[in-house]
Write an enzyme that holds these catalytic residues in place. Sequence first.
Site, PDB file in Angstrom:
ATOM      1  N   SER A  73       0.674 -19.914  70.254  1.00 25.90           N
ATOM      2  CA  SER A  73       1.781 -19.125  70.798  1.00 25.90           C
ATOM      3  C   SER A  73       1.269 -17.975  71.654  1.00 25.90           C
ATOM      4  O   SER A  73       1.867 -17.637  72.681  1.00 25.90           O
ATOM      5  CB  SER A  73       2.637 -18.579  69.665  1.00 25.90           C
ATOM      6  N   HIS A 128       4.456 -26.824  66.973  1.00 30.85           N
ATOM      7  CA  HIS A 128       5.262 -26.512  65.779  1.00 30.85           C
ATOM      8  C   HIS A 128       6.369 -27.558  65.584  1.00 30.85           C
ATOM      9  O   HIS A 128       6.642 -27.985  64.466  1.00 30.85           O
ATOM     10  CB  HIS A 128       5.938 -25.139  65.929  1.00 30.85           C
ATOM     11  N   ARG A 172      -5.060 -27.291  63.061  1.00 36.57           N
ATOM     12  CA  ARG A 172      -5.350 -27.784  64.414  1.00 36.57           C
ATOM     13  C   ARG A 172      -6.830 -28.080  64.588  1.00 36.57           C
ATOM     14  O   ARG A 172      -7.218 -28.935  65.365  1.00 36.57           O
ATOM     15  CB  ARG A 172      -4.938 -26.738  65.464  1.00 36.57           C
ATOM     16  N   LYS A 226       1.520  -8.200  64.817  1.00 35.72           N
ATOM     17  CA  LYS A 226       1.445  -9.023  66.031  1.00 35.72           C
ATOM     18  C   LYS A 226       2.440  -8.457  67.041  1.00 35.72           C
ATOM     19  O   LYS A 226       3.561  -8.113  66.677  1.00 35.72           O
ATOM     20  CB  LYS A 226       1.815 -10.470  65.705  1.00 35.72           C
TER      21      LYS A 226
HETATM   22  N1  COA Z   1       1.075 -25.978  66.795  1.00 35.84           N
HETATM   23  C1  COA Z   1       0.995 -24.922  67.591  1.00 35.84           C
HETATM   24  N2  COA Z   1       0.525 -23.723  67.228  1.00 35.84           N
HETATM   25  C2  COA Z   1       0.126 -23.617  65.971  1.00 35.84           C
HETATM   26  C3  COA Z   1       0.164 -24.670  65.069  1.00 35.84           C
HETATM   27  C4  COA Z   1       0.667 -25.899  65.529  1.00 35.84           C
HETATM   28  N3  COA Z   1       0.743 -26.972  64.744  1.00 35.84           N
HETATM   29  N4  COA Z   1      -0.326 -24.262  63.910  1.00 35.84           N
HETATM   30  C5  COA Z   1      -0.655 -22.988  64.071  1.00 35.84           C
HETATM   31  N5  COA Z   1      -0.385 -22.585  65.312  1.00 35.84           N
HETATM   32  C6  COA Z   1      -0.676 -21.309  65.911  1.00 35.84           C
HETATM   33  C7  COA Z   1       0.480 -20.394  66.107  1.00 35.84           C
HETATM   34  O1  COA Z   1       1.068 -20.627  67.359  1.00 35.84           O
HETATM   35  C8  COA Z   1      -0.191 -19.055  66.018  1.00 35.84           C
HETATM   36  O2  COA Z   1      -0.726 -18.726  67.265  1.00 35.84           O
HETATM   37  P1  COA Z   1      -0.982 -17.201  67.705  1.00 35.84           P
HETATM   38  O3  COA Z   1      -1.822 -16.564  66.663  1.00 35.84           O
HETATM   39  O4  COA Z   1      -1.656 -17.395  68.986  1.00 35.84           O
HETATM   40  O5  COA Z   1       0.369 -16.554  67.828  1.00 35.84           O
HETATM   41  C9  COA Z   1      -1.352 -19.282  65.068  1.00 35.84           C
HETATM   42  O6  COA Z   1      -1.540 -20.643  65.038  1.00 35.84           O
HETATM   43  C10 COA Z   1      -1.147 -18.891  63.646  1.00 35.84           C
HETATM   44  O7  COA Z   1       0.145 -18.495  63.483  1.00 35.84           O
HETATM   45  P2  COA Z   1       1.104 -18.843  62.334  1.00 35.84           P
HETATM   46  O8  COA Z   1       1.033 -20.244  61.896  1.00 35.84           O
HETATM   47  O9  COA Z   1       2.428 -18.375  62.757  1.00 35.84           O
HETATM   48  O10 COA Z   1       0.487 -18.058  61.173  1.00 35.84           O
HETATM   49  P3  COA Z   1       0.370 -16.545  61.001  1.00 35.84           P
HETATM   50  O11 COA Z   1      -0.909 -16.374  60.304  1.00 35.84           O
HETATM   51  O12 COA Z   1       0.633 -15.795  62.243  1.00 35.84           O
HETATM   52  O13 COA Z   1       1.583 -16.245  60.025  1.00 35.84           O
HETATM   53  C11 COA Z   1       2.572 -16.210  57.902  1.00 35.84           C
HETATM   54  C12 COA Z   1       1.754 -16.984  58.897  1.00 35.84           C
HETATM   55  C13 COA Z   1       3.901 -15.835  58.510  1.00 35.84           C
HETATM   56  C14 COA Z   1       2.827 -17.097  56.723  1.00 35.84           C
HETATM   57  C15 COA Z   1       1.773 -15.044  57.383  1.00 35.84           C
HETATM   58  O14 COA Z   1       0.827 -14.523  58.197  1.00 35.84           O
HETATM   59  C16 COA Z   1       2.614 -13.918  56.908  1.00 35.84           C
HETATM   60  O15 COA Z   1       3.108 -13.065  57.607  1.00 35.84           O
HETATM   61  N6  COA Z   1       2.770 -13.879  55.679  1.00 35.84           N
HETATM   62  C17 COA Z   1       3.346 -12.754  55.034  1.00 35.84           C
HETATM   63  C18 COA Z   1       2.296 -12.071  54.223  1.00 35.84           C
HETATM   64  C19 COA Z   1       1.632 -13.095  53.377  1.00 35.84           C
HETATM   65  O16 COA Z   1       2.258 -13.766  52.572  1.00 35.84           O
HETATM   66  N7  COA Z   1       0.339 -13.215  53.600  1.00 35.84           N
HETATM   67  C20 COA Z   1      -0.437 -14.237  52.980  1.00 35.84           C
HETATM   68  C21 COA Z   1      -1.433 -13.655  52.106  1.00 35.84           C
HETATM   69  S1  COA Z   1      -2.432 -14.954  51.501  1.00 35.84           S
END
Ligand code: COA
Length: 158
Positions: free
Chosen positions: A128, A19, A91, A43
């Site tokens: 994560s 990140h 990724r 989560k």
């Molecule tokens: N380096 C390290 N880890 C990475 C990464 C990077 N460059 N890119 C993604 N990841 C990992 C994260 O660590 C995470 O790992 P985990 O699932 O093991 O914890 C995973 O990829 C994805 O997590 P994240 O990027 O945090 O996305 P998410 O899908 O959990 O959350 C939000 C993204 C917050 C935008 C989204 O889910 C959210 O809550 N939105 C609110 C509701 C919404 O708007 N939804 C969208 C509808 S289209």
Amino acid sequence: MSKRIGIFGGSFDPLTFGHIDIIERGLKLVDELVVAIGNQHHKSAIFSAKERAVLIADCIKSDKLKIVTFDGLLVDEAKRCGANFLMRSLRNSQDFEYEKSMAAFNFDMAGIETINLFSAPQYAHISSSLVRQIAKLDGDITKFVPQNIITSLKNKLN
Ligand code: COA
């Protein structure tokens, strides 16, 4: 010209070197980058969103960085912050399908573009949840997260 404001939404539980790499590279592309920490109740989080915000602020110092926590839709938070685009990272090919779909939904809902940065190869395997799992089992996470996060994880888990 209006300010270029990007918003990088995620759960960041915890922030990893992957990140940090994306945030630091993203900061070079914008006038302001908002890191938006989602309160995702589905989560099982180790840190509260506020704790994650403090940890991120400790790790990355930039006048262009703003850190917020949010509930609800990312596109609504983007509007609140005046963001012109969403920033995400890719990724691998699994991320691609998920990100493609999310970008399309977000565009349909709010007409907002998503810009994806490719993860640096050395961080492309980091997630994560696996960092949390290794930390819980007392493994070495020094290659994946900064020291302040290691210390905070140890305090949480002990
Ligand atoms: N380096 C390290 N880890 C990475 C990464 C990077 N460059 N890119 C993604 N990841 C990992 C994260 O660590 C995470 O790992 P985990 O699932 O093991 O914890 C995973 O990829 C994805 O997590 P994240 O990027 O945090 O996305 P998410 O899908 O959990 O959350 C939000 C993204 C917050 C935008 C989204 O889910 C959210 O809550 N939105 C609110 C509701 C919404 O708007 N939804 C969208 C509808 S289209």
